[in-house]
Design a protein around this motif. Structure first.
Motif, PDB file in Angstrom:
ATOM      1  N   ILE A  93      -3.559 -18.844   3.150  1.00  0.00           N
ATOM      2  CA  ILE A  93      -3.746 -20.296   3.166  1.00  0.00           C
ATOM      3  C   ILE A  93      -5.224 -20.621   3.342  1.00  0.00           C
ATOM      4  N   ARG A  94      -5.894 -19.909   4.247  1.00  0.00           N
ATOM      5  CA  ARG A  94      -7.293 -20.221   4.520  1.00  0.00           C
ATOM      6  C   ARG A  94      -8.219 -19.813   3.386  1.00  0.00           C
ATOM      7  N   GLU A  95      -7.972 -18.654   2.807  1.00  0.00           N
ATOM      8  CA  GLU A  95      -8.917 -18.214   1.773  1.00  0.00           C
ATOM      9  C   GLU A  95      -8.869 -19.121   0.545  1.00  0.00           C
ATOM     10  N   MET A  96      -7.800 -19.874   0.408  1.00  0.00           N
ATOM     11  CA  MET A  96      -7.741 -20.805  -0.715  1.00  0.00           C
ATOM     12  C   MET A  96      -8.389 -22.143  -0.338  1.00  0.00           C
ATOM     13  N   GLY A  97      -8.956 -22.209   0.833  1.00  0.00           N
ATOM     14  CA  GLY A  97      -9.702 -23.402   1.205  1.00  0.00           C
ATOM     15  C   GLY A  97      -8.932 -24.401   2.034  1.00  0.00           C
ATOM     16  N   ARG A 104      -4.026 -16.063   6.365  1.00  0.00           N
ATOM     17  CA  ARG A 104      -5.192 -15.659   5.591  1.00  0.00           C
ATOM     18  C   ARG A 104      -5.142 -16.239   4.178  1.00  0.00           C
ATOM     19  N   VAL A 121      -8.454 -25.312   5.224  1.00  0.00           N
ATOM     20  CA  VAL A 121      -8.908 -25.155   6.598  1.00  0.00           C
ATOM     21  C   VAL A 121      -9.093 -26.544   7.196  1.00  0.00           C
ATOM     22  N   PRO A 122      -9.172 -26.641   8.526  1.00  0.00           N
ATOM     23  CA  PRO A 122      -9.313 -27.962   9.149  1.00  0.00           C
ATOM     24  C   PRO A 122     -10.466 -28.776   8.555  1.00  0.00           C
ATOM     25  N   LYS A 145      -4.974 -28.871  11.339  1.00  0.00           N
ATOM     26  CA  LYS A 145      -4.662 -27.610  11.989  1.00  0.00           C
ATOM     27  C   LYS A 145      -3.849 -26.724  11.048  1.00  0.00           C
ATOM     28  N   VAL A 146      -4.195 -25.434  11.061  1.00  0.00           N
ATOM     29  CA  VAL A 146      -3.390 -24.474  10.295  1.00  0.00           C
ATOM     30  C   VAL A 146      -2.823 -23.491  11.304  1.00  0.00           C
TER      31      VAL A 146
END
Lengths: 806, 88
Positions: free
Chosen positions: B31-35, B29, B37-38, B20-21
């Motif tokens: 954190i997710r764009e760097m990959g 954003r 993700v769950p 979970k993020v």
């Protein structure tokens, strides 16, 4: 006639985009800024199969959101300029993350081609990619390549031409982000399509997606139709509420998760991993380089190595440039007649620009070393290791890079340093960094320090230089902390950053990097400094002394000449004013011949009847300079001459020198009066009121005013302001000698001046860069802030030192 | 045995899977764009000399995060039967 097409290069930072760009465009590249913003726009062109391909290198990004300037610029370029094709450079050794951008390009619908770069590195890590499978799953043509060694670039160009010759419409890809979001996208898309306020350039589906991602720029463009905007906002609010309650994530997060889910599906069937050791080469290097104990030690050693490299490598070229400029001056001296024009060319142009160009070698080698550290990937490790420290001061790990470029290891330039702050995403962190950059010891401040240190701290020169580096960091960091606690209050940005794998830098890449930054420095010399040194020259020359004052000085000098002619001791040697003029002239030549050891000239001079006197004057003068109090008359006169002739000669020499010194004093007084009379002198005297507590007199003030133009000017101006003695007897004492003998100069004053120079107003070129990166307000702030800091600190040092009895 | 902990509490050289993020806005954003993700596997590579930031290996690349950012990421780890004490 070649057909012209435009392609855009997109890709993640570190995906090798610049390498691809350099490989296909070669030397034919240009740099400009995107209109209205400070992001650099690089473009170049190449001819291939009857096409002239115009290549635009977009800024390296991970996404196409509106959060950062680079991403905004990239996507606005794609929408507004509509390139014929977008070539997405994808790092094969890091497929998932790189394809995240690819997906967003697909969502936009641009005609796309993938350059699958660095397949060799991927292979060496046991990653094999079935690029045909990848192409068919993504629906995008893929060209595998290794741009570093120029493999696949021709195939890429072939493919570009092939795709462009069969143009297709923009087709936003339909990817599923989960039922709720998909439905909302359809809904918004149809609303936008129904209204006609949006430019046809913008794909409606993409706009809908961006709305759900909470993209403020897109919302702003919808504002034109308040009714439409209201409807769209209502839908997005509904979706946000829904996803937050069911998934505990905002739609933006859900969309990102689905994109990655989609990508994982693709990479699973295209990417094969061979069994490999867990740690690749780069990880192994990192085990040492970022080790808790070894890491910092190695970092200090590497930075110190850069320092040594820069200074030892640039020593010879600096010397050559120096010789070149003195040769140039000799030529100008003979070609241009004496007068204002000669003075303008010599002091205004050659000295001013020459002093700037003189530092090009230091700056170039420093940038060369920095480019190696950046291109190898080590710079990111420095940022990683120092982030904890810098965060305490309200800065970002990446601020280190800008500070080092600006002279953090001594010998950089603030102009490229300020440009390097573009890697900082948070505006407040960025402004804080660029406001403290001028505190660093750039290449232009070094020579001023060098002179003052050699004169006043000759015993510990290296320690002193090192100390100044530390002091500048301390001031920069605490000033940043102060700014972040007051005018630039605010939270910190996420540090999420990539540590790129270590790579051996290519010579071509490093050279291009070095040249770009060095050129920015040279440009400054050619434009701003040329203009300003001419202005400064005029300020230090005009207005001239009134004629009656000049006449008064001339009369005094004439009186001395008459005294020489009537002197009993000199009567035997100098009969009339013609003899006197000849002796003056011959003595100047004599000093030159001795220093240059020109044997031909010496034999010629020996024939002159004045030779014994010349020699006597020279030895007496030398002795006086070496040991001012008392001299041994036996050594002053050549041994071959004895008896009363020797006494006579010695007496005559002493007389001559005594009169010449008197004349020199008048000359000095005249020059001083002339300087005081000029605009610069007037300004310096007005400033003296403020700087007296610091111990600076008007001459130092003039130099500091000059330093506002460019720090390089300080030394030459100080030289002019103090060049009060280049009459024949004291054959132009250098500035350092002059400072040693001047009683008003103490180590305390020198140290205060060094600190003041370190901290006071940034040079014009730096201010111009600050203006380019921010606004006029920050320029004014920077001037006032730096002056206040410099003045306060210098005042504490000089008054504190005085109280401590230094 | 499996256990979910914030990434910050992971040990050096430990493996885990992101579950979970919870970060939103710009940090989310980034954190997710760097990959991150769950369902992504991660490996804690090491920490900077001052124990912060942390370097993690994700999808063949090394990312760095500050500890306060790592707090937003929940990671499932293999929980050894004898729990280690060194989890600060």
């Amino acid at each position: 006639m070649k057909k012209k097409i435009t392609i855009a290069l997109a890709g993640n930072p570190n995906a090798g985009k610049s390498t691809v760009f350099n490989a296909i465009t070669g030397a034919r590249q240009h740099i400009a800024n995107y209109p209205g913003v400070t992001v650099e726009k690089k473009y170049g062109s190449v001819d291939h199969k009857g096409y002239r391909i115009e290549v635009v290198d977009l800024p390296g990004t991970y996404s196409l959101t509106a959060y950062s300037l680079e991403e905004l610029v990239a996507r606005n370029f794609l929408i507004n300029d509509r390139p014929d094709l977008v070539v997405d450079i994808v790092d094969a050794s890091n497929l998932d993350r790189n394809l995240y951008l690819t997906i967003q390009l697909k969502e936009m619908g641009v005609p796309l081609l993938i350059g699958l770069n660095m397949v060799d590195i991927a292979k060496s890590r046991g990653i094999i990619i079935d690029h045909e499978q990848l192409s068919s799953l993504l629906g995008v043509p893929v060209v595998p390549m290794v741009a570093r060694s120029n493999k696949g670039t021709d195939e890429l160009l072939d493919k570009i031409v092939e795709l462009v010759s069969n143009p297709r419409e923009w087709q936003p890809a339909k990817i599923s982000y989960g039922l709720d979001i998909d439905r909302a996208i359809d809904e918004i898309e149809s609303i936008i399509k129904a209204s006609n306020i949006i430019d046809e350039k913008y794909p409606a589906r993409w706009l809908a997606l961006k709305c759900l991602e909470g993209d403020e720029q897109v919302f702003a463009s919808l504002e034109k139709d308040p009714d439409l905007s209201k409807k769209v906002r209502a839908i997005t609010q509904r979706v946000i509420k829904h996803t937050l309650s069911t998934l505990e994530e905002d739609p933006e997060g859900v969309i990102a998760d689905h994109r990655y889910g989609y990508l994982t599906g693709i990479t699973k069937s295209t990417l094969k991993r061979q069994i490999q050791s867990r740690l690749n080469m780069s990880d192994k290097i990192d085990k040492v380089m970022t080790n808790r104990i070894l890491g910092p030690i190695l970092m200090v050693m590497i930075l110190y190595g850069m320092y040594l490299f820069t200074f030892s490598a640039s020593e010879a070229p600096i010397h050559w440039l120096d010789m070149l400029f003195s040769k140039l001056k000799v030529i100008i001296c003979t070609v241009v007649p004496k007068g204002h024009l000669q003075s303008l060319i010599m002091s205004g142009i050659v000295d001013g620009v020459g002093s700037v160009l003189g530092f090009v070698p230091i700056i170039m080698f420093m940038f060369f070393a920095i480019a190696i550290i950046e291109d190898s990937g080590y710079m990111a490790r420095i940022a990683f290791m120092l982030d904890r420290v810098l965060r305490w001061f309200g800065l970002h790990g990446n601020s280190v890079i800008s500070l080092i470029i600006s002279g953090g290891i001594s010998g950089g330039c603030a102009v490229p340093g300020i440009m390097a702050t573009r890697t900082l995403r948070d505006p407040k962190e960025r402004i804080a960094t660029l406001l403290v950059i001028p505190f660093m010891n750039c290449g232009a401040k070094l020579p001023v320090y060098a002179v003052l240190i050699t004169v006043f701290f000759s015993k510990n020169q290296t320690t002193m230089m090192f100390l100044l580096t530390i002091i500048s960091w301390i001031f920069a960091l605490f000033a940043a902390k102060l700014l972040r606690l007051t005018v630039l209050k605010g939270s910190q940005t996420p540090f999420v950053m990539e540590l790129p794998p270590y790579r051996l830098p290519t010579l071509k890449g490093v050279c291009i990097h070095t040249w770009e930054r060095t050129f920015q420095y040279i440009k400054k010399a050619g434009t701003i400094i040329l203009g300003l040194s001419i202005l400064l020259w005029a300020m230090m020359t005009f207005p001239q002394l009134p004629a009656n004052q000049i006449r008064a000085f001339e009369n005094q000098k004439n009186r001395i000449n008459r005294m020489i002619l009537h002197s009993p001791a000199l009567k035997k040697y100098i009969k009339d004013s013609k003899d006197l003029r000849q002796i003056d002239r011959l003595y100047a030549t004599y000093v030159q011949t001795v220093t240059k050891k020109d044997k031909k000239l010496i034999t010629k001079l020996k024939k002159s009847r004045f030779f014994p006197l010349l020699k006597a004057i020279y030895t007496t003068d030398r002795n006086k300079m070496d040991s001012p109090r008392g001299y041994n008359s036996d050594t002053t006169i050549p041994e071959s001459i004895t008896g009363h002739i020797k006494d006579e000669l010695s007496k005559a020499a002493h007389e001559y020198i005594r009169y010449k010194q008197m004349e020199e004093k008048i000359d000095a007084a005249q020059r001083q009066a002339a300087l005081k009379h000029t605009v610069a002198g007037w300004l310096g005297q007005k400033l003296e009121f403020f700087t007296r507590p610091l111990g600076f007199d008007y001459r130092t003030d003039i130099a500091l005013v000059g330093g506002f133009a460019a720090k390089e000017v300080i030394l030459s101006t100080l030289g002019t302001a103090y060049s009060l003695s280049d009459s024949i007897v004291n054959q132009s004492k250098s500035l350092s000698k002059r400072l040693t003998t001047d009683p008003s100069w103490t180590p305390l004053k020198a140290f205060t001046l060094i600190i003041f120079i370190m901290l006071y107003v940034p040079c014009i070129a730096t201010l111009a860069s600050i203006r380019k990166e921010t606004s006029w307000n920050w320029v004014w702030f920077s001037i006032c802030f730096n002056l206040t800091v410099a003045y306060t600190v210098s005042l504490i040092i000089s008054q504190g030192g005085r109280i401590a009895g230094m | 045995m499996k256990k979910i902990i914030p990434m910050r509490k992971m040990l050096n050289n430990q493996d885990g899977i992101i579950k979970k993020v919870s970060a939103t806005g710009e940090m989310g954003r980034r954190i997710r764009e760097m990959g991150l993700v769950p369902d992504t596997e991660i490996h804690v590579q090491g920490r900077a000399p001052l124990k912060d930031p942390v370097a993690i290996k994700v999808r063949d690349c090394v990312l760095t995060l500050r500890n306060n950012e790592a707090n937003f990421i929940q990671v499932e780890i293999d929980f050894p039967d004898t729990p280690e004490k060194n989890t600060k």
